[in-house]
Write an enzyme that holds these catalytic residues in place. Sequence first.
Site, short mmCIF file in Angstrom:
data_model
loop_
_atom_site.label_atom_id
_atom_site.label_comp_id
_atom_site.label_asym_id
_atom_site.label_seq_id
_atom_site.Cartn_x
_atom_site.Cartn_y
_atom_site.Cartn_z
N ASP A 1 14.21 -2.86 -6.25
CA ASP A 1 14.42 -1.59 -5.55
C ASP A 1 14.92 -1.85 -4.14
O ASP A 1 14.61 -2.88 -3.56
CB ASP A 1 13.05 -0.90 -5.35
CG ASP A 1 12.62 -0.16 -6.59
OD1 ASP A 1 13.33 -0.23 -7.58
OD2 ASP A 1 11.56 0.49 -6.52
N LYS B 1 16.95 3.22 -5.99
CA LYS B 1 17.29 4.56 -5.57
C LYS B 1 16.71 4.78 -4.19
O LYS B 1 15.68 4.25 -3.85
CB LYS B 1 16.67 5.58 -6.51
CG LYS B 1 16.79 5.13 -7.91
CD LYS B 1 16.47 6.24 -8.84
CE LYS B 1 16.85 5.87 -10.25
NZ LYS B 1 17.06 4.49 -10.50
N MET C 1 7.90 10.72 -1.45
CA MET C 1 9.26 11.28 -1.32
C MET C 1 9.20 12.68 -0.73
O MET C 1 9.89 13.60 -1.20
CB MET C 1 9.95 11.30 -2.70
CG MET C 1 10.18 9.89 -3.20
SD MET C 1 10.86 9.81 -4.85
CE MET C 1 9.36 9.78 -5.84
N1 SAH Z 1 6.13 3.00 -6.68
C1 SAH Z 1 6.04 3.32 -5.29
C2 SAH Z 1 6.57 4.69 -4.97
C3 SAH Z 1 8.03 4.86 -5.25
S1 SAH Z 1 8.63 6.42 -4.75
C4 SAH Z 1 4.57 3.17 -4.82
O1 SAH Z 1 3.69 3.00 -5.66
O2 SAH Z 1 4.33 3.20 -3.62
C5 SAH Z 1 9.20 6.08 -3.11
C6 SAH Z 1 8.30 6.74 -2.09
O3 SAH Z 1 7.15 5.95 -1.91
C7 SAH Z 1 8.90 6.86 -0.72
O4 SAH Z 1 9.73 8.00 -0.63
C8 SAH Z 1 7.66 7.03 0.13
O5 SAH Z 1 7.16 8.33 0.04
C9 SAH Z 1 6.68 6.12 -0.59
N2 SAH Z 1 6.58 4.79 0.05
C10 SAH Z 1 6.89 3.60 -0.49
N3 SAH Z 1 6.64 2.60 0.37
C11 SAH Z 1 6.13 3.15 1.47
C12 SAH Z 1 5.67 2.65 2.74
N4 SAH Z 1 5.67 1.35 3.00
N5 SAH Z 1 5.23 3.55 3.65
C13 SAH Z 1 5.21 4.86 3.40
N6 SAH Z 1 5.64 5.40 2.23
C14 SAH Z 1 6.09 4.57 1.28
#
Ligand code: SAH
Length: 463
Positions: free
Chosen positions: A248, A270, A383
């Site tokens: 990703d 994405k 998101m």
């Molecule tokens: N699978 C991932 C989520 C993917 S969707 C998980 O479990 O975290 C992508 C969203 O995850 C981003 O838009 C944001 O809202 C969140 N996200 C991922 N990494 C982040 C981080 N380090 N800090 C804050 N939000 C995060």
Amino acid sequence: MQHYPIFLDLKGRDVALGGGEETALAKLRLLMKTEARLHVFSPAPCPELVQLADEGRLRLVRRAMAPGDADGMALVYAATEDDAEDARIGAIGRAAGALVNLVDNLQASDFITPAIVDRDPVTVAIGTEGAAPVLARAIKADLEERLPAQLGMLARLGKGFRHHADALPFGRRRRDFWSEFYFAEGPRAAGHGEGAVREALHALLARHKQAETRAGHVAFVGAGPGDPELLTLKARRLLHEADVVVHDRLVPGPILELARREALLIAAGKEGFGPSTPQSEINAMITEHARQGAQVVRLKGGDPSVFGRLDEETEALDEAGVAWSVVPGITAASAAAASLGRSLTRRGRNTELRLITGHDMDGFAEADWRALSRPGTVAGIYMGKRAARFIQGRLIMVGADPATPVTVVANASRPDQRCTGTVLGRLAEEMRAAAPEGPALLLLGLAPREAARSALRQEEAAL
Ligand code: SAH
């Protein structure tokens, strides 16, 4: 990186050194391990130097270095323990087109000599660009202890065996052979001498020639929120073993660096509303690599099973008959809560925790707004950056308290982590003003710790 590390072939080359005391001897000890021809210039050489010259280890010229002496030299060392004299030698070397090193004078040198762990032909060179000699010494001591003394012997015999091993197909199968030799069979045989090591090499090769090719596999690996230390040990190992890493865009560089240098790294992800690789293309890509026998790591930010479209990819693999497994990771909501120092659940406050997404493939995503609007509710909203206004509107419409705390945590666990506390009624406005860069998670129902404390104090004062 100001200094580019290379290993210079000094076989049959000439190296000049000016100096005749301890500093010069220290440099010469290392230089004498090479196959260079050494020329030492010193009007007053110390007895050890004279002895080395008598033994034929170097050519000693009993005067200071003069213009012309450095002609044809690959390297010139100035080690006279006299700054002005070193500078003069440096100028002579440079005029002759040689690379010049003034001992203990980083600024005036073309190159520096690293700290070295010598298991010839295996040489580990450690450099800190002069920033931390203490650190270099500590790393050297650590490696000296860790690398077995027979490593040099194994490498030498291994090198002699290379043409046999070339019978194995190039790539992973050949690599597997060598790693089993260096990390298992070789060290085991080394205690019994060189003969035993040679036998082990032949036996191992026979076994590997017969071995069936390893089947391809896809591991869906959670990369966590960004801090490399929040990877699981398993994630780290699989990354290190992978032939192909499809990641990703959320996964930061320091984590990708844990993959082997030979591994194929493919960015296929994405970004909210940003450029993206079609899901069908990702499915086809991982299927194809695994079919060719590759160990594929499909690296996803956070936990692969949280808003990661995991099922779409595993279903495609099932259809293609490719084996797969899932390695969980730390999801953004956990990392965000940790950054606030607050708990996602709490006795007497919330008995459930919701993870929702601000948007899906069809645009802003609907959720059970009524349930979310209940006092005490805690939810991690993924998101949610662009959906802030939508979420705020929906929640207030069904009766949520505009004073409900919300914290926006951007880049949770990364060096640029930022937490902004606000309330539901001001969420969209606050989001626009703060305009956080990078991924951001909204924690509905949780305030940053300080804000929570002062709210509590205000309540207490009011009582
Ligand atoms: N699978 C991932 C989520 C993917 S969707 C998980 O479990 O975290 C992508 C969203 O995850 C981003 O838009 C944001 O809202 C969140 N996200 C991922 N990494 C982040 C981080 N380090 N800090 C804050 N939000 C995060």
